[in-house]
Design an enzyme around this catalytic site. Structure first.
Site, PDB file in Angstrom:
ATOM      1  N   ASP A  75       0.864  -1.181   0.000  1.00  0.00           N
ATOM      2  CA  ASP A  75       0.000   0.000   0.000  1.00  0.00           C
ATOM      3  C   ASP A  75       0.901   1.231   0.000  1.00  0.00           C
ATOM      4  O   ASP A  75       2.116   1.129  -0.176  1.00  0.00           O
ATOM      5  CB  ASP A  75      -0.937  -0.006   1.216  1.00  0.00           C
ATOM      6  CG  ASP A  75      -2.306   0.609   0.912  1.00  0.00           C
ATOM      7  OD1 ASP A  75      -2.320   1.796   0.542  1.00  0.00           O
ATOM      8  OD2 ASP A  75      -3.322  -0.081   1.042  1.00  0.00           O
ATOM      9  N   HIS A  78      -3.013   3.237  -4.542  1.00  0.00           N
ATOM     10  CA  HIS A  78      -2.371   2.763  -3.301  1.00  0.00           C
ATOM     11  C   HIS A  78      -0.962   2.236  -3.567  1.00  0.00           C
ATOM     12  O   HIS A  78      -0.530   1.268  -2.950  1.00  0.00           O
ATOM     13  CB  HIS A  78      -3.221   1.669  -2.645  1.00  0.00           C
ATOM     14  CG  HIS A  78      -4.470   2.180  -2.009  1.00  0.00           C
ATOM     15  ND1 HIS A  78      -4.486   2.825  -0.796  1.00  0.00           N
ATOM     16  CD2 HIS A  78      -5.766   2.157  -2.432  1.00  0.00           C
ATOM     17  CE1 HIS A  78      -5.731   3.164  -0.486  1.00  0.00           C
ATOM     18  NE2 HIS A  78      -6.524   2.783  -1.463  1.00  0.00           N
ATOM     19  N   GLU A  88     -10.092   2.736  -4.826  1.00  0.00           N
ATOM     20  CA  GLU A  88      -9.716   4.124  -4.552  1.00  0.00           C
ATOM     21  C   GLU A  88      -8.573   4.595  -5.449  1.00  0.00           C
ATOM     22  O   GLU A  88      -7.588   5.185  -4.993  1.00  0.00           O
ATOM     23  CB  GLU A  88      -9.350   4.289  -3.073  1.00  0.00           C
ATOM     24  CG  GLU A  88     -10.516   3.984  -2.138  1.00  0.00           C
ATOM     25  CD  GLU A  88     -10.150   4.049  -0.667  1.00  0.00           C
ATOM     26  OE1 GLU A  88     -11.042   4.271   0.153  1.00  0.00           O
ATOM     27  OE2 GLU A  88      -8.955   3.866  -0.340  1.00  0.00           O
TER      28      GLU A  88
END
Length: 626
Positions: free
Chosen positions: A198, A272, A348
């Site tokens: 991440d 990410h 995201e």
């Protein structure tokens, strides 16, 4: 005559006590539990047997679990007539499947039978829970090692029963990961989703790309609330972090396999990816060097699900070097992990840098697509081809539906259940893991440090993974997710996992028809006692008052309740500390105007049991606006 009657009553009472069974408080709740008369007492003369070589692993583990607290030194032997017997069916019982078992305990001993070794393992876990709580001790303990006579038939409702641990935001050493897996296996979870990469860290060694761990696994040390930390200073050493070598990975995979747990690795792309870009900035659109993020406010969220990244954290979908990079990564990941899935994230992903990039604009023109969002579909299809070439299936968060994916891809529905419903209707396999029921990083009550939202144990227990109108064959099962922005240690990871993890173990294993919160509570409380002895941390927020407010006729109105039944709630608004002699809550209260402070505490049987909750009028007012 009176003496005779009294004698008969005493005799009957004695018989009742003699035949009384110790409570059977199993988590997850088995399909069928039939208590019988009597008990079996385990002594140092007991024997453990197994009828086939494939059954030996369960017998060996049973002996290990028993020997530490009892000190008996039991050694399993091949055979069919032991005090605790593990048998594999010569003719499979179709009802039990691969993970089911039967457990028959009587005064003579215990027999666990299954079609496969996994079933024997789960039968062993149930047997351990039938023993007194002292069996959880890591050192010799004093107890009468009795097992209630019972007949159990058990098998899981879902094939996918998972928990995800994020080791990017905070690194968890190898032994911590093993302990966490061991705890999950005891609750009959069979999938460990390992979030390995991440923005805050790259945790898996990729030998062909050494910078991923030389650079991407480390960040500057920071304290304070995640999202409000200071940026790295020029020249500041990146000293916080760590990673798993490939030998570590193999060791943990073997440990999990021995406990019938499948590990699903996650490499989170195309968003990410800040830790990867810190190592290889040329894979971004701007090519601007970045640092591994220590928990700064690097994005702006607008409350409607949209957001803007202030620092680039996304791979460039128009750059062929990105796909060469991913091929190297997934070649090594696929070789390490034997399961069929590799999770590729997909969530995201901010497209703002793509929209400004000439290469991405040229690719959109070449593909004849008008919306930059559709580039994610192109990216995911390229990733899926890489995985297929290595014999793996793509698994991703529900955003992978955007832009189109192949029918073979599997979807994890996290933004509620809507994405899962859509995916199932399109014929995709689905794992249900919605924030509203399964996000273990959320607060459990008002006493927890604040984070994005609150999720109480009772709400987790109410989760139904198969939505109305969806063909159940597409729902593989469910999963809980533990993101670790605010979770720096295993001890706190346990606190956030339990008891909600116990509730979800029931949801994913037990029959839908047996779900009953009031009956779950005593089982949960029995596991509090067992966890204390096992030195496993957990939250007691289920005993805390639930505070709600609303506006009625221009007045702020207070409503109090509790998750656990039969608690007394006492409160004060006069700056006194509430106790059992304070005002007892019985109905909604119209609060007076002015700068009051509410204090609330719960009692049971005259003793305080919940945390003291303290809320200002401003905090109460904000709740009324929710």
């Amino acid at each position: 005559m009176k003496i005779r009657i009294a004698g008969v009553l005493l005799l009957l009472t004695g018989m009742t006590v003699a035949n009384a069974q110790q409570p059977i408080n199993l988590i997850p709740q088995p399909v069928d539990v039939q208590p019988q008369r009597g008990t079996f007492t385990l002594t140092k003369t007991a024997t453990i047997g197994y009828d086939q070589p494939k059954a030996q692993a369960a017998a060996d583990m049973m002996a290990q679990k028993l020997n530490a607290p009892t000190g008996f030194g039991l050694r399993p032997k091949a055979g069919t007539k032991a005090s605790i017997q593990f048998d594999l069916n010569e003719t499979p019982n179709p009802k039990l499947g691969k993970e089911g078992y039967t457990l028959d305990a009587s005064s003579k001993g215990v027999t666990i039978t299954a079609n496969e070794p996994a079933g024997l393992f789960y039968g062993m876990q149930s047997l351990l829970q039938l023993l007194p709580k002292e069996i959880e001790s890591k050192t010799p303990a004093q107890s009468s090692w009795t097992i209630p006579a019972v007949r159990i038939t058990d098998y899981p409702r879902f094939g996918w029963r998972g928990i995800m641990l994020d080791v990017s935001r905070h690194f968890f050493p190898k032994d911590d990961v093993k302990r966490y897996i061991d705890e999950l296996a005891r609750l009959k979870f069979n999938t460990f989703h390992w979030h390995l990469t991440d923005d805050q860290g790259w945790r898996i060694e990729i030998k062909s790309l050494p910078k991923l761990t030389e650079v991407g696994a480390w960040r500057v040390q920071r304290a304070g609330h995640f999202g409000n930390r200071l940026d790295p200073k020029p020249g500041e050493a990146a000293s916080y972090g760590g990673f798993y070598t490939q030998n570590d990975i193999k060791e943990i995979i073997k440990y999990a396999q021995d406990r019938n747990v499948t590990i699903v690795p996650e490499i989170d792309v195309p968003g990410h990816s800040m830790a990867a870009l810190a190592a290889y900035p040329e894979l971004s659109c701007t090519k601007t060097p970045v640092s591994v993020d220590p928990g700064t406010a690097f994005s702006e969220w607008y409350g409607n699900g949209t957001f803007k990244m202030l620092v680039e954290n996304t791979l460039n979908p128009s750059d062929e070097k990105v796909y060469e990079f991913l091929d190297k990564v997934f070649t090594e990941v696929a070789a390490l992990f034997p399961n069929q899935y590799i999770h590729v994230g997909g969530d995201e992903c901010y497209k703002g840098y793509w929209a400004q990039d000439p290469g991405c604009q040229a690719l959109m023109k070449q593909l004849n697509i008008r919306h930059v969002e559709d580039l994610q579909g192109y990216f995911m299809n390229r990733v899926e081809k890489i995985l297929k070439a290595k014999g793996k299936k793509l698994l991703g968060w529900d955003e992978i539906l955007e832009g189109g994916i192949s029918p073979e891809a599997t979807v994890m529905s996290w933004r509620g259940i809507k994405g899962g419903i859509e995916a199932a209707h399109l014929g995709h396999d689905v794992v249900m893991t919605p924030t509203t029921f399964a996000y273990l990083d959320y607060q459990q009550g008002d006493n927890d440090p604040p984070i994005y939202a609150t999720l109480r144990t009772k709400k987790s227990y109410s989760f139904e993974p198969v939505p109305d109108g969806v063909d159940a064959k597409y729902i593989l099962g469910g999963q809980a997710n533990l993101w670790t922005e605010q979770i720096p240690t295993l001890r706190y990871a346990e606190y956030m996992t339990y008891p909600r993890g116990w509730a979800l173990a029931d949801v994913y294993w037990s029959p839908k028809e047996t779900k009953n919160w009031d009956k779950f509570v005593p089982r949960m409380e029995a596991h509090f006692d067992r966890a204390d002895i096992a030195q496993v941390n957990y939250s007691r927020a289920v005993y805390d008052a639930i505070v709600r407010t609303s506006m009625k006729n221009g007045k702020l109105t207070l409503t109090l309740e509790s998750e656990v039944p039969n608690l007394d709630i006492y409160y004060s608004i006069d700056d006194t500390m509430p106790d059992a002699f304070s005002t007892k809550y019985s109905q909604p209260v119209e609060l007076p105007d002015g700068p009051i402070t509410l204090r609330v505490i719960t009692y049971r049987a005259g003793k305080p049991i919940g945390h003291l909750i303290v809320l200002s009028r401003d905090a109460l007012q904000k709740r009324a606006g929710r």
